[in-house]
Design a protein around this motif. Structure first.
Motif, PDB file in Angstrom:
ATOM      1  N   LYS A  41       0.796  -1.112   0.073  1.00  7.78           N
ATOM      2  CA  LYS A  41      -0.014   0.026  -0.139  1.00  7.78           C
ATOM      3  C   LYS A  41       0.915   1.253   0.046  1.00  7.78           C
ATOM      4  CE  LYS A  41      -3.781  -2.035   2.608  1.00  7.78           C
ATOM      5  NZ  LYS A  41      -4.700  -1.971   3.825  1.00  7.78           N
ATOM      6  N   THR A  42       1.865   1.366   0.917  1.00  4.69           N
ATOM      7  CA  THR A  42       2.641   2.412   1.203  1.00  4.69           C
ATOM      8  C   THR A  42       3.962   2.461   0.276  1.00  4.69           C
ATOM      9  OG1 THR A  42       3.828   1.561   3.106  1.00  4.69           O
ATOM     10  CG2 THR A  42       1.669   2.732   3.213  1.00  4.69           C
ATOM     11  N   GLY A  43       4.492   1.027  -0.122  1.00  2.00           N
ATOM     12  CA  GLY A  43       5.745   1.101  -0.903  1.00  2.00           C
ATOM     13  C   GLY A  43       6.946   1.084  -0.064  1.00  2.00           C
ATOM     14  N   CYS A  44       6.765   1.022   1.319  1.00  2.00           N
ATOM     15  CA  CYS A  44       7.971   1.156   2.407  1.00  2.00           C
ATOM     16  C   CYS A  44       7.781   0.175   3.267  1.00  2.00           C
ATOM     17  CB  CYS A  44       7.846   2.547   2.816  1.00  2.00           C
ATOM     18  SG  CYS A  44       7.757   4.200   1.829  1.00  2.00           S
ATOM     19  N   PRO A  51      11.021   2.590  -5.213  1.00  4.36           N
ATOM     20  CA  PRO A  51      10.443   3.422  -6.253  1.00  4.36           C
ATOM     21  C   PRO A  51       9.629   2.706  -7.217  1.00  4.36           C
ATOM     22  CG  PRO A  51      12.800   3.026  -6.631  1.00  4.36           C
ATOM     23  CD  PRO A  51      12.549   2.677  -5.212  1.00  4.36           C
ATOM     24  N   GLN A  52       9.940   1.183  -7.459  1.00  6.34           N
ATOM     25  CA  GLN A  52       9.120   0.437  -8.376  1.00  6.34           C
ATOM     26  C   GLN A  52       7.629   0.167  -7.829  1.00  6.34           C
ATOM     27  OE1 GLN A  52      11.886  -0.476  -6.854  1.00  6.34           O
ATOM     28  NE2 GLN A  52      12.098  -2.540  -6.231  1.00  6.34           N
ATOM     29  N   CYS A  53       7.337   0.659  -6.638  1.00 10.81           N
ATOM     30  CA  CYS A  53       6.011   0.423  -6.306  1.00 10.81           C
ATOM     31  C   CYS A  53       5.239   1.553  -6.804  1.00 10.81           C
ATOM     32  CB  CYS A  53       6.102   0.403  -4.638  1.00 10.81           C
ATOM     33  SG  CYS A  53       6.479  -0.836  -3.884  1.00 10.81           S
ATOM     34  N   CYS A  85       8.717  -6.208  -1.640  1.00 11.91           N
ATOM     35  CA  CYS A  85       8.220  -5.927  -0.083  1.00 11.91           C
ATOM     36  C   CYS A  85       8.385  -7.482   0.349  1.00 11.91           C
ATOM     37  CB  CYS A  85       6.728  -5.791  -0.459  1.00 11.91           C
ATOM     38  SG  CYS A  85       6.163  -3.980  -0.817  1.00 11.91           S
ATOM     39  N   ARG A  86       8.327  -8.442  -0.295  1.00 15.05           N
ATOM     40  CA  ARG A  86       8.077  -9.763   0.244  1.00 15.05           C
ATOM     41  C   ARG A  86       9.825  -9.916   0.859  1.00 15.05           C
ATOM     42  NH1 ARG A  86       5.022 -13.970  -3.519  1.00 15.05           N
ATOM     43  NH2 ARG A  86       2.832 -13.663  -2.751  1.00 15.05           N
TER      44      ARG A  86
END
Length: 343
Positions: A41-44, A51-53, A85-86
């Motif tokens: 959801k947040t990319g963090c 940045p790819q998120c 993320c994983r």
């Protein structure tokens, strides 16, 4: 060598029987799941943002401006938002588990490896590349022996009747280890299919070669009759995996049957033949079987790099060297027999 890839299939059978209890313990962890969901959801994750998120491939069109598209190196490695993320949630969760004295667990069926310059399993990639190099060295020296060191028959034909068969084997083995290295570098759908298909092709051809060599089939018509049904089955199986359904269970059964069959053929042949280098064949057969114990043990990666599978890849390197040494000895032995008959 013949048993390089079939032992992977035996390990997969073992994993199929016992792995279901343990293979996804990490990704079933609620804390890990919550971390991944929040990251997507947040990319963090923990202050680290990706940045790819911001550039999901299913949203940004391919014809959009270059600065709106996913970077090329990310496309090549396919480290998308979900993958990063994983990975980072896994790293953080493993640190938390280590802090309270818990050992590593598998995530999505894999041990937690440390990523290096985008490579997923560095040790397995390195050892696969070394196996590739060892096969190349063996195939090259075998070719030099045939065309420069051994005498030729009239019409400049090779004396060794199985030369072309071993040349094809060398090419298939190098292809198989190439895609093994690529697959361990990044396991996406394409690299997985290429790795499995190459392994099946090598296994099928190795079984044909074991039959032809151990039963000393030299007549071309007889070779075709022996090889045709095996080639048809292997080709159909590869097409089935790639274009119908990737059935892991069925593929395991096929690989195990082909692998065990050729192993038994070589073992029996080494036991009854008077070949001067039969001991090399025995060492390869027994050594490959003992190396399988590493696969069954399946311990987590030491320092995030060296797991049982990677070490198994390392053990096949000297066995591959010895196998090609046996092949070259066989070429010398068969040539000497033919020359004695000619005299």
């Amino acid at each position: 060598m013949m048993i390089d890839r079939y032992s992977i299939a035996l390990f997969l059978v073992f994993s199929f029987l016992v792995g279901a209890l343990d293979a996804s313990a990490g990704d079933a962890d609620p804390l890990y799941r919550a971390c991944v969901a929040e990251c997507e959801k947040t990319g963090c994750v923990g202050g680290r943002c990706f940045p790819q998120c911001k550039f999901p491939s299913d949203i940004v069109a391919n014809d959009s401006p270059w600065y709106m598209q996913e970077p090329l190196y990310l496309k090549w490695k396919q480290w998308d938002c979900q993958s990063d993320c994983r990975y980072n949630c896994m790293v953080d969760r493993e640190k938390e588990r280590e802090a309270v004295g818990n050992g590593p667990v598998k995530y999505h069926g894999k041990w937690p490896f440390k990523r290096v310059v985008g490579i997923q399993e560095l040790a397995s990639v390195a050892f696969s590349a070394l196996n590739l190099a060892m096969h190349f060295h063996g195939w090259l020296t075998f070719s030099i022996l045939l065309y420069y060191n051994l005498p030729l028959r009239q019409g400049k034909k090779l004396c060794y009747e199985f030369a072309s068969l071993w040349n094809i084997y060398g090419l298939l083995a190098m292809n198989s280890w190439l895609w093994s290295a690529v697959f361990h570098s990044r396991d996406v759908d394409l690299t997985e299919k290429l790795d499995y298909s190459s392994a099946v092709a090598l296994l099928g051809y190795s079984l044909i070669l074991a039959i032809l060599r151990c039963f000393n089939v030299r007549v071309e018509a007889a070779r075709v009759m022996v090889a045709a049904p095996f080639l048809a089955f292997v080709t159909t199986h590869i097409l089935y995996l790639n274009f119908y359904t990737f059935d892991y269970g069925w593929n395991m059964k096929v690989c195990v049957v082909m692998g065990v069959a050729q192993l038994l053929i070589w073992a029996i042949w080494a036991g009854v033949t008077r070949h001067p280098s039969r001991w090399k064949c025995w060492v390869v057969v027994i050594g490959g079987g003992l190396a399988m114990l590493l696969e069954i043990y399946d311990f987590p990666p030491y320092q995030g790099f060296f797991d049982a599978h990677a070490i198994w890849h390392a053990t096949t390197i000297p066995l591959t060297y010895l196998w090609w040494s046996f092949i070259k000895d066989d070429a010398k032995f068969r040539t000497s027999i033919l020359l004695r008959k000619a005299d």
